[in-house]
Design a protein around this motif. Structure first.
Motif, PDB file in Angstrom:
ATOM      1  N   VAL A 368     -37.096   3.239  -4.973  1.00 21.83           N
ATOM      2  CA  VAL A 368     -36.011   4.179  -4.605  1.00 21.83           C
ATOM      3  C   VAL A 368     -34.932   4.192  -5.687  1.00 21.83           C
ATOM      4  N   VAL A 369     -34.657   3.014  -6.231  1.00 19.00           N
ATOM      5  CA  VAL A 369     -33.612   2.931  -7.258  1.00 19.00           C
ATOM      6  C   VAL A 369     -34.030   3.722  -8.512  1.00 19.00           C
ATOM      7  N   THR A 370     -35.276   3.527  -8.923  1.00 18.41           N
ATOM      8  CA  THR A 370     -35.743   4.212 -10.141  1.00 18.41           C
ATOM      9  C   THR A 370     -35.742   5.727  -9.957  1.00 18.41           C
ATOM     10  N   ILE A 371     -36.212   6.189  -8.806  1.00 12.68           N
ATOM     11  CA  ILE A 371     -36.235   7.643  -8.586  1.00 12.68           C
ATOM     12  C   ILE A 371     -34.803   8.193  -8.579  1.00 12.68           C
ATOM     13  N   ALA A 372     -33.895   7.468  -7.913  1.00 12.46           N
ATOM     14  CA  ALA A 372     -32.495   7.924  -7.875  1.00 12.46           C
ATOM     15  C   ALA A 372     -31.914   7.981  -9.286  1.00 12.46           C
ATOM     16  N   LYS A 373     -32.242   6.982 -10.088  1.00  8.37           N
ATOM     17  CA  LYS A 373     -31.740   6.978 -11.469  1.00  8.37           C
ATOM     18  C   LYS A 373     -32.328   8.139 -12.258  1.00  8.37           C
ATOM     19  N   ALA A 374     -33.634   8.330 -12.097  1.00 10.42           N
ATOM     20  CA  ALA A 374     -34.306   9.380 -12.867  1.00 10.42           C
ATOM     21  C   ALA A 374     -33.694  10.749 -12.563  1.00 10.42           C
ATOM     22  N   VAL A 375     -33.464  11.034 -11.286  1.00  4.58           N
ATOM     23  CA  VAL A 375     -32.927  12.362 -10.963  1.00  4.58           C
ATOM     24  C   VAL A 375     -31.435  12.467 -11.282  1.00  4.58           C
ATOM     25  N   SER A 376     -30.809  11.309 -11.545  1.00  4.42           N
ATOM     26  CA  SER A 376     -29.403  11.336 -11.957  1.00  4.42           C
ATOM     27  C   SER A 376     -29.276  11.415 -13.472  1.00  4.42           C
ATOM     28  N   GLY A 377     -30.415  11.488 -14.148  1.00  8.46           N
ATOM     29  CA  GLY A 377     -30.386  11.653 -15.597  1.00  8.46           C
ATOM     30  C   GLY A 377     -30.367  10.355 -16.385  1.00  8.46           C
ATOM     31  N   SER A 381     -37.540   5.851 -18.760  1.00  4.64           N
ATOM     32  CA  SER A 381     -38.835   6.306 -19.278  1.00  4.64           C
ATOM     33  C   SER A 381     -39.896   5.209 -19.280  1.00  4.64           C
ATOM     34  N   ALA A 382     -39.497   3.980 -19.558  1.00  3.62           N
ATOM     35  CA  ALA A 382     -40.502   2.908 -19.574  1.00  3.62           C
ATOM     36  C   ALA A 382     -41.141   2.778 -18.192  1.00  3.62           C
ATOM     37  N   ALA A 383     -40.314   2.808 -17.128  1.00  3.79           N
ATOM     38  CA  ALA A 383     -40.831   2.703 -15.764  1.00  3.79           C
ATOM     39  C   ALA A 383     -41.722   3.897 -15.432  1.00  3.79           C
ATOM     40  N   LEU A 384     -41.329   5.070 -15.888  1.00  7.17           N
ATOM     41  CA  LEU A 384     -42.126   6.263 -15.592  1.00  7.17           C
ATOM     42  C   LEU A 384     -43.488   6.201 -16.276  1.00  7.17           C
ATOM     43  N   GLU A 385     -43.502   5.723 -17.499  1.00  8.91           N
ATOM     44  CA  GLU A 385     -44.784   5.634 -18.219  1.00  8.91           C
ATOM     45  C   GLU A 385     -45.730   4.631 -17.564  1.00  8.91           C
ATOM     46  N   ALA A 386     -45.204   3.468 -17.220  1.00 11.16           N
ATOM     47  CA  ALA A 386     -46.038   2.446 -16.577  1.00 11.16           C
ATOM     48  C   ALA A 386     -46.581   2.984 -15.256  1.00 11.16           C
ATOM     49  N   ASN A 387     -45.739   3.708 -14.552  1.00 14.29           N
ATOM     50  CA  ASN A 387     -46.151   4.269 -13.266  1.00 14.29           C
ATOM     51  C   ASN A 387     -47.276   5.294 -13.452  1.00 14.29           C
TER      52      ASN A 387
END
Ligand code: GLN
Ligand code: ZN
Length: 765
Positions: A368-377, A381-387
């Motif tokens: 939840v934290v990562t998604i909130a951060k991602a949509v907040s700009g 990217s490292a977390a998104l790539e691993a995912n």
């Protein structure tokens, strides 16, 4: 900035601390103070974990020593009089309501003998809540202030939390009238209960709580008009009260759309929707939110263990932001994380490739934290790539796909799912073969899982004893159970299931396509936790799974021995299912594996075979309609595929428990005999409904969740009640469910009384 939130965290502790200590308390080995301290420690750990993960909105009052709905009943004084007359401390009242209490008098205390309240499935999950039970004399008032205390406890640690409460409409609607007040409709108590809601909310505000998560999950059900109307009454009344915190009206587990008009324009600060279960409701949810309200977007699955697909979720949340603006959107778990295991990091034995596909409660915090951060700009990217890499690896893995299983599935047709003859013909043959008395007695399968059994199983798992030694031990347990049943005088025997850690896991471990955890516990009810296996790919049966034990058990006795299997729907429902193929496909794959097992049992001379489907009711889609009728069809088809390869004189049993079963829903299974949890059903109309059930039936006569021993007279009275509306020649005598959680002493006493009662009726009819 988009905030992140969690609706609830598992409260059992990373290593089942709550279970161990609660059971120690029940056994008189530790005192209440010690148990309370363990609760406090777990809460503290959970809050800190969430804080450290960076979660913005952290829940409190999601902890419970037994069940959060039961906590509310105690808080609001919805305590039937039978629990209050013993002057028990409040913690013991709570446990007595949850599991019953039977205690001899001592010099200083009175004797106690009281049954538990009814326990039912929490929506379509395998969690059970204790059903609020109202009577005309119920007087709502606050008993203590648990939500406030826990809020302040977090605050003292420097952690601001958002307390959780089940909302008034759901709380009432999930309840039932007590036996003395059968004409009472719980929802009619709304006006009376609102003052205590107001009072506790006010106290929370005074303590500093700015916002409260108010759960109204009944909004995903088909609701009668007066219940729909109750939302307006409830929330407008609460909005008028002064000094209350903001309310976030929270729904989960399904589609709210059919009830949108009931919540449109409600004066609350925001809404939460479960978009994992029903992404299609986004547009309607967006249209519902006014510019002063927030939308909590439930996008991280609270019910399953698959890694979130970040790319998809981010795109989804962005749609909400586009319409509402970043400040009015919260990224959240879809439901409480109560339904997921605590921490993937504690899994040391999982294959690394598979482990990388999973996410447990602790990992979901980061999601939840990562998604909130991602949509907040923010740059994640490292977390998104691993995912993205993990999602791709799962999709393409050989572990997921088995062509032979797919081919066999394609060949399922009517001939594979129909018994040779209709029930009356089968019955005639079975009567001739087994020659059972009227009111035949049996049990549901398991006998007490003693410490000795667990110790030996652990030794075997750890390699401390050999397979032969373990087999010898299991055989000696089976023999004990067989002799015991003969002594007590039961008619259809069972082997007792000593070799099974859990009725689903045991089979899952022997099936291809499954993965297992060593510590992935999830609360089922009270101190009972389960460790659901995980279906990762196409399922098949490499070899026989239960034949050896059943054949051995049958060799010990002339009485019929029931082979005991777990049905396809239950294997599916009590596993974490795949989310990449349909439930129907997974269920039918399981049914083919079980069909081979059923046929093998018959060939080996075990010709009474029980295929348990306790989870069939919880799997029922929450709303009427096509999804539900489809479910009923494939669930029944799966059961029949598993069980219809046998001869007419082979007797197929099934068993259902925990919930309000509709007899119409199980007819299509065409089992010869079914046993059903029933001891807590008092409504004569409901008993009557079962009398139309065409095949044979055992309506459970005693509650196996409670250590309480019913007397022979109690059994006689209960059977007598049922016989007023039920044909004697179709009736079986059995407990509600398996006895694995019970001790031997109470098992012996209860079953003896039950068999004696059956004899009384044999003489009468
Ligand atoms: N045969 C199983 C047992 O007796 C059934 C358990 C269940 O229905 N939950 O334990
Ligand atoms: Zn059961």
């Amino acid at each position: 900035m988009v905030e992140s939130s969690v609706l609830g965290f598992p409260r059992i502790g990373a290593f089942r601390e709550l279970k161990k200590n609660t059971e120690a308390y029940w056994a008189g080995k530790i005192g209440a103070d010690q148990l309370l301290a363990v609760g406090k420690e777990i809460r503290e750990k959970n809050w800190k974990l969430q804080k450290e993960a960076g979660v913005d909105i952290i829940p409190s009052n999601d902890f419970s020593f037994y069940d959060q709905v039961l906590d509310l009943s105690v808080l609001f004084n919805v305590i039937p009089e039978r629990y209050t007359k013993f002057d028990l401390p409040q913690l013991d009242v709570l446990f007595a309501m949850g599991r019953g209490l039977q205690r001899k008098a001592t010099e200083t205390t009175k004797a106690v003998d009281v049954t538990a309240l009814e326990m039912v499935k929490w929506f379509d999950s395998n969690y059970h809540y204790v059903r609020p039970t109202f009577s005309h004399s119920t007087e709502f008032k606050l008993n203590g202030q648990k939500p406030v205390d826990e809020y302040l406890e977090a605050k003292a640690l420097g952690i601001e939390t958002r307390p959780v409460l089940v909302g008034p409409v759901s709380y009432l609607y999930l309840g039932k009238p007590d036996k003395d007040s059968l004409d009472l409709k719980p929802i009619s108590l709304l006006e009376k209960i609102l003052p205590v809601y107001t009072e506790i909310l006010k106290k929370l505000a005074e303590a500093g709580a700015k916002e409260v998560q108010i759960d109204e999950p009944t909004l995903v059900l088909d609701l009668p008009e007066e219940v729909q109307a109750a939302f307006k009454t409830a929330y407008e009344t609460l909005a008028k009260a002064e000094g209350l915190p903001k309310l976030i009206l929270t729904t989960y587990f399904g589609d709210v759309r059919p009830n949108l008009s009931a919540i449109k324009g409600l004066p609350v600060a925001g809404f939460h929707f479960d978009f994992v279960r029903c992404p299609e409701q986004l547009d309607d949810a967006l249209a519902l939110i006014s510019d002063k309200q927030t939308l909590s977007v439930g996008i991280v699955d609270g019910r399953n263990i698959w890694k979130n697909d970040y790319a998809q979720s981010i795109e989804f949340v962005k749609k909400a932001i586009e319409k509402l603006g970043a400040d009015n959107v919260v990224v959240s778990t879809s439901s409480s994380l109560l339904h997921t295991p605590v921490d993937l990091e504690n899994e040391k034995k999982l294959d690394a490739e598979i482990k990388n596909w999973f996410s447990f409660a602790t990992q979901k915090l980061a999601e939840v934290v990562t998604i909130a951060k991602a949509v907040s700009g923010e740059d994640v990217s490292a977390a998104l790539e691993a995912n993205a890499a993990a999602i791709k690896s799962r999709k393409e893995s050989d572990l997921t796909n088995d062509e032979a299983v797919k081919a066999r599935l394609a060949k399922i047709d009517k001939s594979l799912s129909t018994r040779k003859s209709p029930f009356p013909e089968r019955l005639a043959q079975q009567k001739a073969k087994y020659n059972l008395p009227l009111f035949p007695t049996t049990t549901i399968g398991s006998f007490p899982q003693t410490k000795d059994i667990r110790i030996n199983r652990n030794k075997f798992v750890k390699g401390e004893i050999t397979a032969e030694q373990y087999e010898q031990f299991i055989n000696s347990e089976i023999e004990k159970v067989v002799r015991f049943q003969e002594e007590v005088g039961l008619d259809v025997l069972v082997h007792g299931e000593p070799e099974r850690n859990d009725m689903v896991q045991y089979f899952g471990e022997q099936l291809k396509g499954y993965a297992f955890t060593t510590n992935g516990w999830v609360q089922s009810y009270g101190s009972r936790y389960v460790r659901p296996p995980i279906i990762v790919g196409d399922v098949s049966r490499p070899k026989a799974m239960s034949v050896k034990e059943s054949v051995y058990a049958q060799s010990l006795t002339k009485k019929p021995m029931k082979g005991m299997l777990t049905g396809p729907v239950t294997c599916l429902r009590w596993s974490f299912p795949r989310n990449d193929v349909s439930q129907k496909v997974q269920s039918l794959q399981l049914s083919l594996a079980l069909r081979d097992e059923v046929n093998d049992l018959e060939a080996a001379g075990v010709t009474v075979i029980q295929v348990d489907e306790p989870a069939i009711r919880e799997g029922l889609p929450l709303r009427a309609g096509k999804e539900r009728s489809d479910y009923l069809e494939w669930a029944a088809e799966s059961f029949r595929v598993a069980t219809s390869g046998v001869r007419d004189d082979t007797q197929i049993h099934s068993h259902f428990c925990y919930s309000d079963l509709d007899p119409n829903h199980i007819k299509a299974l065409d089992a010869d005999v079914v046993s059903i949890e029933f001891s807590k059903k008092d409504d004569p109309k409901y008993i009557q409904e079962f009398s139309n059930y065409p095949n044979h039936i055992g309506l459970g006569l005693f509650d196996i969740h409670s250590p309480r021993i019913p007397s022979k007279e109690e059994f006689v009275a209960r059977i007598g009640e049922i016989m007023k509306v039920y044909p004697a020649d179709k009736f079986w005598v059995n407990p509600d469910c398996g006895l694995k959680t019970r001790g031997w002493e109470e098992t012996r006493a209860s079953l003896t009384n039950m068999v004696e009662a059956a004899k009384v009726f044999r003489e009468k009819y």
